[in-house]
Design a protein around this motif. Structure first.
Motif, PDB file in Angstrom:
ATOM      1  N   ASP A 541      18.190  -4.816  -6.851  1.00 29.01           N
ATOM      2  CA  ASP A 541      18.696  -4.112  -5.926  1.00 29.01           C
ATOM      3  C   ASP A 541      18.771  -2.830  -4.850  1.00 29.01           C
ATOM      4  O   ASP A 541      19.448  -2.949  -3.675  1.00 29.01           O
ATOM      5  N   THR A 542      17.392  -1.669  -4.749  1.00 27.31           N
ATOM      6  CA  THR A 542      17.354  -1.189  -4.127  1.00 27.31           C
ATOM      7  C   THR A 542      15.741  -1.124  -3.401  1.00 27.31           C
ATOM      8  O   THR A 542      14.661  -1.172  -4.741  1.00 27.31           O
ATOM      9  N   PRO A 543      15.401  -0.553  -1.534  1.00 28.72           N
ATOM     10  CA  PRO A 543      13.795  -0.351  -1.745  1.00 28.72           C
ATOM     11  C   PRO A 543      13.642   0.328  -2.678  1.00 28.72           C
ATOM     12  O   PRO A 543      11.975  -0.109  -2.628  1.00 28.72           O
ATOM     13  N   GLU A 544      14.212   1.713  -3.272  1.00 28.87           N
ATOM     14  CA  GLU A 544      13.398   2.434  -4.146  1.00 28.87           C
ATOM     15  C   GLU A 544      12.568   1.445  -5.127  1.00 28.87           C
ATOM     16  O   GLU A 544      11.315   1.580  -5.850  1.00 28.87           O
ATOM     17  N   LEU A 545      13.988   0.605  -6.025  1.00 29.05           N
ATOM     18  CA  LEU A 545      13.260  -0.304  -7.593  1.00 29.05           C
ATOM     19  C   LEU A 545      12.704  -0.701  -6.511  1.00 29.05           C
ATOM     20  O   LEU A 545      11.253  -1.098  -7.478  1.00 29.05           O
ATOM     21  N   ARG A 546      12.515  -1.516  -5.875  1.00 26.07           N
ATOM     22  CA  ARG A 546      11.751  -2.841  -5.782  1.00 26.07           C
ATOM     23  C   ARG A 546       9.965  -1.314  -5.755  1.00 26.07           C
ATOM     24  O   ARG A 546       9.140  -2.895  -6.137  1.00 26.07           O
ATOM     25  N   ALA A 547      10.165  -0.729  -4.735  1.00 24.42           N
ATOM     26  CA  ALA A 547       8.761   0.265  -4.792  1.00 24.42           C
ATOM     27  C   ALA A 547       8.212   0.238  -5.801  1.00 24.42           C
ATOM     28  O   ALA A 547       6.987   0.048  -6.641  1.00 24.42           O
ATOM     29  N   ALA A 548       8.986   0.842  -7.162  1.00 27.12           N
ATOM     30  CA  ALA A 548       8.745   1.038  -8.055  1.00 27.12           C
ATOM     31  C   ALA A 548       8.339   0.238  -8.901  1.00 27.12           C
ATOM     32  O   ALA A 548       7.637   0.003  -9.589  1.00 27.12           O
ATOM     33  N   ARG A 549       8.344  -1.690  -9.218  1.00 26.66           N
ATOM     34  CA  ARG A 549       8.766  -2.296  -9.351  1.00 26.66           C
ATOM     35  C   ARG A 549       7.308  -3.049  -9.082  1.00 26.66           C
ATOM     36  O   ARG A 549       6.424  -3.819  -9.300  1.00 26.66           O
ATOM     37  N   LEU A 550       7.101  -2.852  -7.223  1.00 28.78           N
ATOM     38  CA  LEU A 550       5.745  -3.147  -6.831  1.00 28.78           C
ATOM     39  C   LEU A 550       4.496  -2.535  -8.010  1.00 28.78           C
ATOM     40  O   LEU A 550       3.373  -2.638  -7.509  1.00 28.78           O
ATOM     41  N   ALA A 551       4.614  -0.559  -7.393  1.00 27.40           N
ATOM     42  CA  ALA A 551       3.813  -0.623  -8.602  1.00 27.40           C
ATOM     43  C   ALA A 551       3.477  -0.518 -10.345  1.00 27.40           C
ATOM     44  O   ALA A 551       2.227  -0.828 -10.316  1.00 27.40           O
ATOM     45  N   LEU A 552       4.853  -1.324 -10.449  1.00 29.92           N
ATOM     46  CA  LEU A 552       3.892  -1.938 -12.006  1.00 29.92           C
ATOM     47  C   LEU A 552       3.428  -2.760 -11.871  1.00 29.92           C
ATOM     48  O   LEU A 552       2.638  -3.440 -12.275  1.00 29.92           O
ATOM     49  N   VAL A 553       3.780  -3.978 -10.461  1.00 31.14           N
ATOM     50  CA  VAL A 553       2.767  -5.303 -10.652  1.00 31.14           C
ATOM     51  C   VAL A 553       1.356  -4.785 -10.060  1.00 31.14           C
ATOM     52  O   VAL A 553       0.409  -5.133 -10.505  1.00 31.14           O
ATOM     53  N   GLU A 554       1.146  -3.744  -9.519  1.00 29.90           N
ATOM     54  CA  GLU A 554       0.149  -3.736  -8.948  1.00 29.90           C
ATOM     55  C   GLU A 554      -1.131  -2.887  -9.891  1.00 29.90           C
ATOM     56  O   GLU A 554      -1.787  -3.190 -10.286  1.00 29.90           O
ATOM     57  N   ALA A 555      -0.127  -1.434 -10.642  1.00 32.64           N
ATOM     58  CA  ALA A 555      -0.790  -1.638 -12.527  1.00 32.64           C
ATOM     59  C   ALA A 555      -1.047  -2.494 -13.057  1.00 32.64           C
ATOM     60  O   ALA A 555      -2.093  -3.409 -14.122  1.00 32.64           O
ATOM     61  N   THR A 556      -0.109  -3.300 -13.501  1.00 30.66           N
ATOM     62  CA  THR A 556      -0.411  -4.445 -14.290  1.00 30.66           C
ATOM     63  C   THR A 556      -1.761  -5.020 -13.847  1.00 30.66           C
ATOM     64  O   THR A 556      -3.286  -5.784 -14.418  1.00 30.66           O
ATOM     65  N   GLY A 557      -1.769  -5.087 -11.914  1.00 29.78           N
ATOM     66  CA  GLY A 557      -2.537  -6.997 -11.629  1.00 29.78           C
ATOM     67  C   GLY A 557      -4.551  -5.918 -11.916  1.00 29.78           C
ATOM     68  O   GLY A 557      -4.815  -6.289 -12.529  1.00 29.78           O
ATOM     69  N   THR A 558      -4.529  -4.969 -11.623  1.00 36.72           N
ATOM     70  CA  THR A 558      -5.380  -3.444 -11.821  1.00 36.72           C
ATOM     71  C   THR A 558      -6.418  -3.704 -13.201  1.00 36.72           C
ATOM     72  O   THR A 558      -6.868  -3.730 -14.020  1.00 36.72           O
ATOM     73  N   ALA A 559      -4.205  -3.277 -14.246  1.00 36.20           N
ATOM     74  CA  ALA A 559      -5.589  -3.099 -16.085  1.00 36.20           C
ATOM     75  C   ALA A 559      -6.255  -4.769 -16.754  1.00 36.20           C
ATOM     76  O   ALA A 559      -7.088  -4.857 -16.975  1.00 36.20           O
ATOM     77  N   LEU A 560      -5.486  -5.665 -16.031  1.00 35.81           N
ATOM     78  CA  LEU A 560      -5.919  -6.997 -16.490  1.00 35.81           C
ATOM     79  C   LEU A 560      -6.677  -7.875 -15.994  1.00 35.81           C
ATOM     80  O   LEU A 560      -7.724  -8.020 -16.835  1.00 35.81           O
TER      81      LEU A 560
END
Ligand code: ARG
Length: 575
Positions: A541-560
């Motif tokens: 919905d918002t650029p801030e939320l998008r950025a936060a979710r992208l950070a979560l996606v990136e962290a998931t990738g790194t940890a996995l």
């Protein structure tokens, strides 16, 4: 170094202690049942009984007395009957976990628990002049993963490939080569020819007793260092190791040493003398040296003709490893059918006083079967060998890649197929308790949904594909992330699961259980799938939320990717 979950439970413990209402030794924390909306619980029964108050009363008083300070990872404290429930602070846990993953990268979840301690892992251990069969494959894969796990726990790990390169059977191997000539092929095919020569010689030997004498002469010649015997033996060793190395490279297997049984030959007279001197063993009526310890069946250390056996060399190996490496433990990853051998070995080295303060562990594993549960056997002709197994896995993976992503270029298709095929073989060995038998069920092993390496690799590739799209769109420029926005239940579940990798790693080490890491990876992929379904990332919905979710996606990738790396499984960027 302590990770978010540890800090959270330390804070909870400290907060309870700070009330002064419960003595520290009575504070035992537990994980709440799945239906309870909390992350940690203090069941107060025992404390309440000792203090003579009603449990709900104590829980309520504690809840009223605790107020988490600013910056605490504790969000809420609530009494629920006899439980004091703690919930994580959703925003702070997001910041803490994603911060840790970003800071540690590939080493996220690793510890320094083993600092200053050494562990020897004895694994793979194929036999010279033989193909590597499923038993050695399991040892190789499970062993390397334990090496990775202990290294990630901070131990100095010494991996040793205890090659089966000595014993009377080499007399027959040499005699057969002298009689029929050296094999010309390479790799597994050369080993197959050596096996055939050996079998042919054995057959012929049944009719003609002079062949038996011949084999015995070569065996003796080898033991006495005869140059010709040594040269043929060395040729067999080199051939076998060269064939094995190709497979090791594909599987990411790296040893520190490959001393092999032959290395211990010179130490054996002294070791045998020590078994007698320590009275761990005795000389039997026929002149052999035997031991009978801890109510285990009697076993041989030296034959009546003076020859030594597998056990003799294993006793010497323990002595050598302890004096050379001063390990705190030695871990043997060997077929469950050798369980008795290791019980006897551990008993005798203890009786000899060799292994004072050293933990000796045998990690047994089950057999490999066909999908319908039939054991593989050389005799039945359905045995599977390592090189052909990897080739078949990669060929099948190639078909999956062609179907899923036909637009990849040829080089990438080949690389992905290799990673997926080899990954499927590795994961099949690791996803459950090693004691259980595994089956070679290609459908399941290469399924793109369900508990398979392929599914985990797809999940990683999906993370990367989302991040790639952002980079392509705007050269990677993303609004600064406000991680406090990650409060959706699916986001919180994924975050809290990522926070568990450090403890999963500790548990995997304590239980010698790679499947704990495999399960963590599988749950990560599943939670990521749920998040991805419920929380639009690129269309947030918002650029801030998008950025936060992208950070979560990136962290998931790194940890996995880190979890998969512990298992020795590669994570392609694209599939
Ligand atoms: N080469 C042996 C076999 O194939 C396994 C050796 C395991 N390690 C040991 N220290 N005994 O059965």
């Amino acid at each position: 170094m302590s990770y978010a979950l540890e800090r959270f439970s330390e804070e909870a413990r400290a907060a309870i202690a700070a009330t002064g209402m419960v003595p520290a030794e009575m504070i035992e924390l537990a994980t709440p049942k799945p239906n309870i909306p909390a992350d940690l619980a203090f069941p107060v029964f025992r404390a309440a009984r000792e203090l003579g108050v009603a449990p709900p009363r104590l829980a309520a008083d504690l809840a009223a007395a605790i107020s988490p300070g600013p910056g605490s990872l504790i969000g809420a404290v609530e009494a629920a009957g006899p439980f004091l429930n703690f919930s994580m602070h959703p925003e702070r846990i997001a910041e803490a976990v994603l911060g840790e993953i970003a800071a540690h990268g590939a080493a996220y979840g690793h510890h320094a628990d083993g600092a200053g301690k050494r562990v020897v892992v004895d694994y793979s251990a194929p036999n010279i002049a033989r193909r590597m069969h499923v038993g050695h494959i399991r040892s190789t894969i499970i062993g390397q993963t334990l090496v990775n796990i202990f290294r990630a726990l901070g131990y100095q790990v010494i991996g040793d490939n205890h090659l089966g390169d000595w014993g009377t059977q080499f007399g027959t191997v040499i005699a057969s080569i002298m009689r029929y000539g050296r094999p010309q092929a390479e790799g597994e095919a050369a080993m197959e020819q050596l096996e055939a020569l050996y079998a042919r010689y054995n057959n012929e030997m049944k009719e003609r007793s002079e062949l038996e004498d011949e084999a015995r002469r070569w065996s003796l010649a080898l033991e006495q260092g005869d140059p010709e015997a040594r040269a043929i033996w060395q040729w067999c060793v080199d051939l076998t190791l060269k064939a094995a190395q190709k497979n090791y490279d594909r599987l990411g297997i790296v040893f520190d040493h490959a001393y092999g049984e032959s290395f211990y030959e010179a130490m054996l007279p002294e070791v045998i003398a020590e078994t007698l001197h320590s009275e761990a063993a005795y000389r039997d009526a026929d002149g052999s040296v035997v031991a009978e310890l801890d109510k285990l069946p009697k076993f041989i250390i030296q034959r009546s003709d003076g020859g030594t056996v597998y056990m003799t060399r294993d006793i010497a190996t323990v002595k050598f490893r302890i004096s050379e490496f001063q390990p705190s433990k030695i871990v043997y990853v060997v077929d469950g059918r050798q369980e008795l051998h290791f019980r006897q070995l551990f008993a005798i080295v203890r009786a000899m006083g060799y292994a004072e303060g050293v933990e000796l562990v045998h990690i047994p594993f089950g057999i490999v079967t066909t999908p319908d549960g039939q054991p593989l056997s050389t005799r039945k002709g359905n045995m599977v060998y390592l090189e052909s197994l990897l080739d078949e896995a990669v060929a099948r993976a190639r078909a999956v890649v062609e179907r899923k992503n036909p637009e990849l270029d040829e080089a990438e298709k080949a690389a992905v197929a290799e990673a997926v095929g080899v990954g499927a073989v590795i994961y099949n060995d690791l996803y459950q308790d090693p004691r259980r038998n595994i089956s070679l069920d290609w459908e399941r092993m290469l399924a793109t949904e369900g508990n398979s390496a392929t599914y985990l690799q797809y999940s990683y590739a999906r993370c990367r594909s989302i991040l790639r799209r952002v980079e392509e769109e705007r050269g990677g420029a993303v609004a600064p992330a406000n991680l406090a926005l990650l409060t959706h239940p699916a986001e919180q579940r994924l975050l809290k699961h990522l926070a568990r990798l450090p403890e999963a790693l500790r548990e995997a080490g304590a239980r010698y259980a790679p499947f704990v890491i495999a399960e963590w990876c599988y749950t990560t992929a599943r939670e990521f799938g749920v998040f991805f379904e419920q929380c639009p990332v690129l269309k947030a919905d918002t650029p801030e939320l998008r950025a936060a979710r992208l950070a979560l996606v990136e962290a998931t990738g790194t940890a996995l990717k880190g979890g998969l790396a512990l298992l020795g499984i590669k994570a392609p960027e694209r599939m």
